[in-house]
Write a protein that holds these residues in place. Structure first.
Motif, mmCIF file in Angstrom:
data_model
loop_
_atom_site.group_PDB
_atom_site.id
_atom_site.type_symbol
_atom_site.label_atom_id
_atom_site.label_comp_id
_atom_site.label_asym_id
_atom_site.label_seq_id
_atom_site.Cartn_x
_atom_site.Cartn_y
_atom_site.Cartn_z
ATOM 1 N N LEU A 163 0.906 -1.291 0.079
ATOM 2 C CA LEU A 163 -0.004 -0.138 -0.276
ATOM 3 C C LEU A 163 0.916 1.237 0.061
ATOM 4 O O LEU A 163 0.246 2.307 0.039
ATOM 5 C CB LEU A 163 -0.866 0.032 1.060
ATOM 6 C CG LEU A 163 -1.967 -1.131 1.442
ATOM 7 C CD1 LEU A 163 -2.876 -0.833 2.373
ATOM 8 C CD2 LEU A 163 -2.585 -1.278 -0.073
ATOM 9 N N GLY A 164 2.123 1.210 -0.040
ATOM 10 C CA GLY A 164 3.000 2.382 -0.194
ATOM 11 C C GLY A 164 3.305 2.974 0.988
ATOM 12 O O GLY A 164 3.886 4.210 1.400
ATOM 13 N N ALA A 165 3.297 2.143 2.448
ATOM 14 C CA ALA A 165 3.660 2.491 3.595
ATOM 15 C C ALA A 165 4.430 1.256 4.198
ATOM 16 O O ALA A 165 3.876 0.439 4.178
ATOM 17 C CB ALA A 165 2.289 2.910 4.645
ATOM 18 N N GLN A 166 5.767 1.885 4.936
ATOM 19 C CA GLN A 166 6.343 0.917 5.291
ATOM 20 C C GLN A 166 7.524 1.649 6.396
ATOM 21 O O GLN A 166 7.696 2.752 6.634
ATOM 22 C CB GLN A 166 7.364 0.334 4.315
ATOM 23 C CG GLN A 166 8.363 1.090 3.730
ATOM 24 C CD GLN A 166 9.323 0.615 2.527
ATOM 25 O OE1 GLN A 166 9.765 -0.539 2.883
ATOM 26 N NE2 GLN A 166 9.593 1.275 1.771
ATOM 27 N N ILE A 167 8.102 0.530 7.036
ATOM 28 C CA ILE A 167 9.148 0.851 8.048
ATOM 29 C C ILE A 167 10.429 0.034 7.567
ATOM 30 O O ILE A 167 10.179 -1.113 7.320
ATOM 31 C CB ILE A 167 8.962 0.550 9.306
ATOM 32 C CG1 ILE A 167 7.906 1.444 10.288
ATOM 33 C CG2 ILE A 167 10.210 1.020 10.212
ATOM 34 C CD1 ILE A 167 7.542 1.210 11.569
ATOM 35 N N LEU A 168 11.422 0.725 7.339
ATOM 36 C CA LEU A 168 12.639 -0.118 6.790
ATOM 37 C C LEU A 168 13.914 0.208 7.362
ATOM 38 O O LEU A 168 14.144 1.429 7.702
ATOM 39 C CB LEU A 168 12.612 0.481 5.080
ATOM 40 C CG LEU A 168 13.585 -0.179 4.146
ATOM 41 C CD1 LEU A 168 13.237 -1.632 3.860
ATOM 42 C CD2 LEU A 168 13.824 0.598 2.896
ATOM 43 N N ARG A 169 14.864 -0.570 7.710
ATOM 44 C CA ARG A 169 16.149 -0.198 8.090
ATOM 45 C C ARG A 169 16.799 -0.044 6.781
ATOM 46 O O ARG A 169 16.622 -0.391 5.777
ATOM 47 C CB ARG A 169 16.768 -1.737 8.505
ATOM 48 C CG ARG A 169 16.230 -2.118 10.070
ATOM 49 C CD ARG A 169 17.125 -3.227 10.512
ATOM 50 N NE ARG A 169 16.438 -3.872 11.885
ATOM 51 C CZ ARG A 169 16.920 -2.765 13.178
ATOM 52 N NH1 ARG A 169 17.670 -1.655 13.038
ATOM 53 N NH2 ARG A 169 16.678 -3.578 14.243
#
Length: 225
Positions: A163-169
């Motif tokens: 959906l175009g939303a994330q948390i990413l290292r």
């Protein structure tokens, strides 16, 4: 970080003279809607990257405090290159990213991601929805989820859509040698290592990548009053 550098070609005449993030949905631009989500979720710092007609976005944000610009007007860098270029402004540690070209009706997606993030076992946490339940988008699914939420790539329409939303290292972004690359490369590595997860979104979501999607998004919002 908000990805606002794209060309918006599927929007046809709506983006001939303005960037897609400045397309209004029921009187409020896509970019402002995304920034409101970030503000409501207490995200800081907030960085917006720009390329196509980027001067319009810079002018639009001139009166909005707390927003920094990652200027890609000289050369668009794709999602991976764009995020890496913005890291000096974002700082160390995991980051949230959000695509402005969608409309949400329901819980704040960024707040949900922050609550569900488990950094000891996750390198990525993507917000997804069952492919059959999304609006404004056709085609195959992006991912399949196992019982613990780990993701693998989907091969057909069965599965979930990102959906175009994330948390990413972002630790490994510096190892990418190309200036222009997609975050798909990072996802693939995290998937192979079993550290990429997804969180299903229970609210409504509509892609605003075309005039038809814009009309569908406005109809969805009117349904909610």
């Amino acid at each position: 970080m908000l990805f606002a550098a794209g060309f918006g070609t599927r929007m046809r005449e709506l983006t001939a003279t303005r960037p897609k993030p400045l397309v209004p949905v029921l009187g409020e631009t896509l970019l402002d809607r995304a920034l409101n989500l970030a503000e409501d979720a207490a995200c800081a710092p907030v960085v917006v990257n720009v390329h196509y007609l980027g001067g319009q976005i810079i002018d639009h944000l001139a009166g909005r405090p707390g927003v920094q610009i990652s200027d890609e007007r000289a050369a668009i860098l794709d999602t991976g290159g764009g995020l890496r270029a913005a890291l000096p402004m974002l700082g160390p540690g995991p980051v949230m990213t959000l695509n402005p070209d969608a409309v949400w009706r329901g819980p704040n997606p960024l707040s949900l991601l922050a609550k569900a993030w488990e950094g000891d076992r996750m390198d990525a946490l993507l917000l997804v929805k069952d492919r059959a339940q999304v609006r404004g988008r056709s085609g195959k699914a992006d991912f399949r989820l196992d019982a613990e939420g780990r993701i693998t790539r989907a091969v057909d329409e069965t599965g979930s859509l990102y959906l175009g939303a994330q948390i990413l290292r972002t630790d490994t972004l510096s190892a990418m040698t190309e200036p222009v690359f997609s975050l798909n490369r990072l996802w693939n590595r995290m998937i192979a290592e079993g550290r990429a997860y997804a969180l299903p979104y229970a609210g409504d979501w509509c892609d605003v990548g075309s005039p038809e999607g814009l009309a569908e998004a406005e109809a969805m919002l009117r349904e909610g009053g």
